[in-house]
Design an enzyme around this catalytic site. Structure first.
Site, PDB file in Angstrom:
ATOM      1  CE  LYS A 260     -39.637  -2.858 -14.702  1.00 25.90           C
ATOM      2  NZ  LYS A 260     -38.378  -2.148 -14.450  1.00 25.90           N
ATOM      3  NE  ARG A 334     -34.475  -0.708  -4.541  1.00 22.00           N
ATOM      4  CZ  ARG A 334     -33.665   0.114  -5.206  1.00 22.00           C
ATOM      5  NH1 ARG A 334     -33.119   1.157  -4.583  1.00 22.00           N
ATOM      6  NH2 ARG A 334     -33.411  -0.069  -6.479  1.00 22.00           N
TER       7      ARG A 334
HETATM    8  N1  BES Z   1     -36.930  -5.704 -11.906  1.00 23.08           N
HETATM    9  C1  BES Z   1     -36.265  -4.473 -12.075  1.00 23.08           C
HETATM   10  C2  BES Z   1     -34.781  -4.622 -12.425  1.00 23.08           C
HETATM   11  C3  BES Z   1     -34.461  -5.255 -13.753  1.00 23.08           C
HETATM   12  C4  BES Z   1     -34.148  -4.474 -14.851  1.00 23.08           C
HETATM   13  C5  BES Z   1     -34.424  -6.633 -13.880  1.00 23.08           C
HETATM   14  C6  BES Z   1     -33.823  -5.076 -16.048  1.00 23.08           C
HETATM   15  C7  BES Z   1     -34.101  -7.235 -15.086  1.00 23.08           C
HETATM   16  C8  BES Z   1     -33.799  -6.456 -16.173  1.00 23.08           C
HETATM   17  C9  BES Z   1     -36.359  -3.653 -10.793  1.00 23.08           C
HETATM   18  O1  BES Z   1     -37.511  -3.844 -10.050  1.00 23.08           O
HETATM   19  C10 BES Z   1     -36.355  -2.216 -11.204  1.00 23.08           C
HETATM   20  O2  BES Z   1     -37.252  -1.815 -11.887  1.00 23.08           O
HETATM   21  N2  BES Z   1     -35.351  -1.489 -10.769  1.00 23.08           N
HETATM   22  C11 BES Z   1     -35.232  -0.103 -11.108  1.00 23.08           C
HETATM   23  C12 BES Z   1     -34.850   0.654  -9.859  1.00 23.08           C
HETATM   24  C13 BES Z   1     -34.909   2.150 -10.003  1.00 23.08           C
HETATM   25  C14 BES Z   1     -36.341   2.612 -10.154  1.00 23.08           C
HETATM   26  C15 BES Z   1     -34.299   2.784  -8.779  1.00 23.08           C
HETATM   27  C16 BES Z   1     -34.161   0.022 -12.171  1.00 23.08           C
HETATM   28  O3  BES Z   1     -33.168  -0.701 -12.110  1.00 23.08           O
HETATM   29  O4  BES Z   1     -34.343   0.816 -13.086  1.00 23.08           O
HETATM   30 MN    MN Z   2     -39.138  -2.699 -10.717  1.00 22.17          MN
END
Ligand code: BES
Ligand code: MN
Ligand code: ZN
Length: 483
Positions: A260, A334
């Protein structure tokens, strides 16, 4: 502590709620003559009109009395009431008051509950690492006497708020403190000595033996133990089927090899908010002694980088047998949930499965910060959850689930892929569709709390301070109680 008394005594600092019409009509809910006269004088001179949010300090028998306006009763929502009452509690006029009497403008049950929430949820803040002296700036009152007949439902409301705050403490704590073993300790502590409750813990070794390879993959880069915990709670006849509540518990989400960026990573200790919510719901279930059979499921892992971390392009065989191609290591929640859901589905045959997770950034884009996303396989199930959402004001809004979504998570080299459409299109519903693939046809609902679980604007939102909110705890406690 909250207590109830039948009459306003003004023997300590007081908050007196007044609505516009009540003030105009001089219908006071207290009998103190002096205070009545002062309030009427203020009304007549136009200095206080009980507009929502208006606060006027008085002194009565050397004690502070805050007149607090709540506006037009019918037009002031419960959320707005919580915001106003919270502001009164946090007002600098009451900075030194440890004991407060609260005189409500009316006795509606929903109003008294909102006042309880305004105190317990509204004045909460995470103070553990604040220097001494700075930590008593806000919400210093410890005892509140509400002028209202005592009801057992108010006691329940108070307990539920305490469950909410336990969830918030777990989320706000450092990621390297609130690891899987720490959460296990909290759960063990909650169930200690309780009858008709049992705990199963699957650590790395058991997860390997049983083939929960998606869960293990996410944790590969971490030195902390991956953990799937299942608390079996029998509040009803053993013949009754269980409702399973499954929480995403990523104790820190770096994104993994798909790291990230700055701006997205800072609050990722909150990526265990789903599991923390399930801990709060477990606490509430025990406190309210719910007459239901419930499985509390905690899917815990840490998504970090390192040479052993799982990698994009890898394929893993899930507990269900379906193989999954990793399109992005940041779509880890997921994976953990998929194994947890199919493990529970196969081994416990619940009648319903609800999962709760900070699953997608797309949900924050779709719904913002005040509504959790709800996806469900079944209309009645969704309606019941929306009703609980409306009753508790722990807000959720339904997004669709439909057969064709399946096409978007296909892989050329495996049964499924852990990412959906390009550019994150429909990111919340494709993620939910991935989960649905592991539900074995059991009625299922999914709460995406990515936007609602944590306030990170530094200032707080609505009646929540900066940090964790406990989203989902009130909603699901209400659902479990009433389903
Ligand atoms: N934990 C994150 C989602 C999230 C984003 C929670 C902002 C709280 C605040 C999740 O694991 C994630 O990173 N999801 C990705 C999925 C993508 C790579 C398909 C996302 O939402 O960008
Ligand atoms: Mn994530
Ligand atoms: Zn995550």
């Amino acid at each position: 502590m909250i207590s109830f008394r039948s009459e306003a005594k003004f023997d300590k600092a007081a908050i007196v709620l007044l609505d516009e019409q009540g003030l105009k009509d001089k219908r006071f809910t207290f009998s103190n003559k002096q205070l009545k006269e002062q309030t009427v004088a203020l009304l007549q001179s136009g200095q206080f009109t009980a507009e929502n949010g208006e606060i006027f300090p008085l002194v009565l028998n050397k004690k502070t009395v805050l007149l607090v306006g709540i506006g037009k009763k019918e037009a002031t929502s419960l959320a707005a009431l919580r915001v106003t009452v919270r502001r009164a509690f946090l007002s600098s006029y009451l900075k030194k008051a440890r004991e407060i009497e609260l005189v409500p403008h009316e006795q509606a049950e929903s109003t008294i509950k909102a006042i309880i929430e305004a105190f317990v949820i509204g004045t909460y803040s995470w103070k553990k690492y604040l220097p001494k002296g700075k930590d008593d700036k806000a919400g210093s009152a410890v005892n509140v006497a509400i002028v209202s007949p005592k009801k057992s439902s108010y006691n329940d409301a108070l307990k539920i708020c305490e469950g909410v705050n336990l969830t918030r403490n777990l989320i706000n704590e450092n990621a390297d403190t609130a690891v899987s073993a720490y959460i296990e300790g909290v759960v063990r502590n909650l169930i200690k000595g309780k009858k008709r409750v049992s705990l199963a813990v699957l650590n790395r070794k058991e997860l390997k033996a049983k083939g929960l390879n998606l869960h293990l993959a996410v944790n590969k880069g971490s030195n902390n133990e991956p953990k799937l915990m299942i608390v079996k709670y029998n509040g009803a006849s053993l013949k009754d089927a269980y409702t399973a509540v499954v929480g995403k518990g990523i104790t820190f989400d770096t994104g993994g090899v798909n790291l990230k960026p700055t701006g997205s990573i800072e609050t990722m200790r909150a990526d265990m908010s789903g599991t923390a919510a399930v801990v709060g719901i477990l606490k509430n279930t025990l406190a309210l002694n719910l007459k239901k059979n419930i499985l509390f499921v905690f899917g815990i892992a840490e998504n970090v980088i390192g040479s052993q971390a799982y990698k994009p392009g890898d394929v893993f065989r899930s507990y269900s047998g379906k193989t999954v191609e990793i399109g992005n290591t940041d779509a880890e929640g997921r994976l953990v949930l998929a194994d947890a859901i199919s493990y529970v589905a196969r081994n416990y045959k619940p009648k319903k499965i609800i999962d709760i997770a900070t699953l997608t950034g797309a949900c924050v884009i779709a719904l913002g910060y005040d509504y959790s996303g709800l996806v469900a396989s079944d209309d009645d199930f969704a309606r019941q959850l929306i009703r609980s959402s409306n009753e508790t004001d722990d807000r959720a809004w339904r997004l669709p689930s439909y057969a064709e979504l399946e096409d978007y998570i296909k892989s050329p080299i495996a049964d499924l892929k852990n990412v959906g459409l390009p550019k994150g299109a429909g990111g919340t519903i494709t993620a939910a569709e991935f989960l649905r693939q592991f539900t074995e046809g059991i009625p299922w609902a999914h709460l995406d709390i990515a936007g609602t679980a944590f306030v990170d604007n530094g200032a707080g939102r609505m009646y929540y301070s900066y940090g964790a909110t406990g989203a989902g705890v009130r909603l699901l406690t209400h659902y479990l109680k009433n389903s």
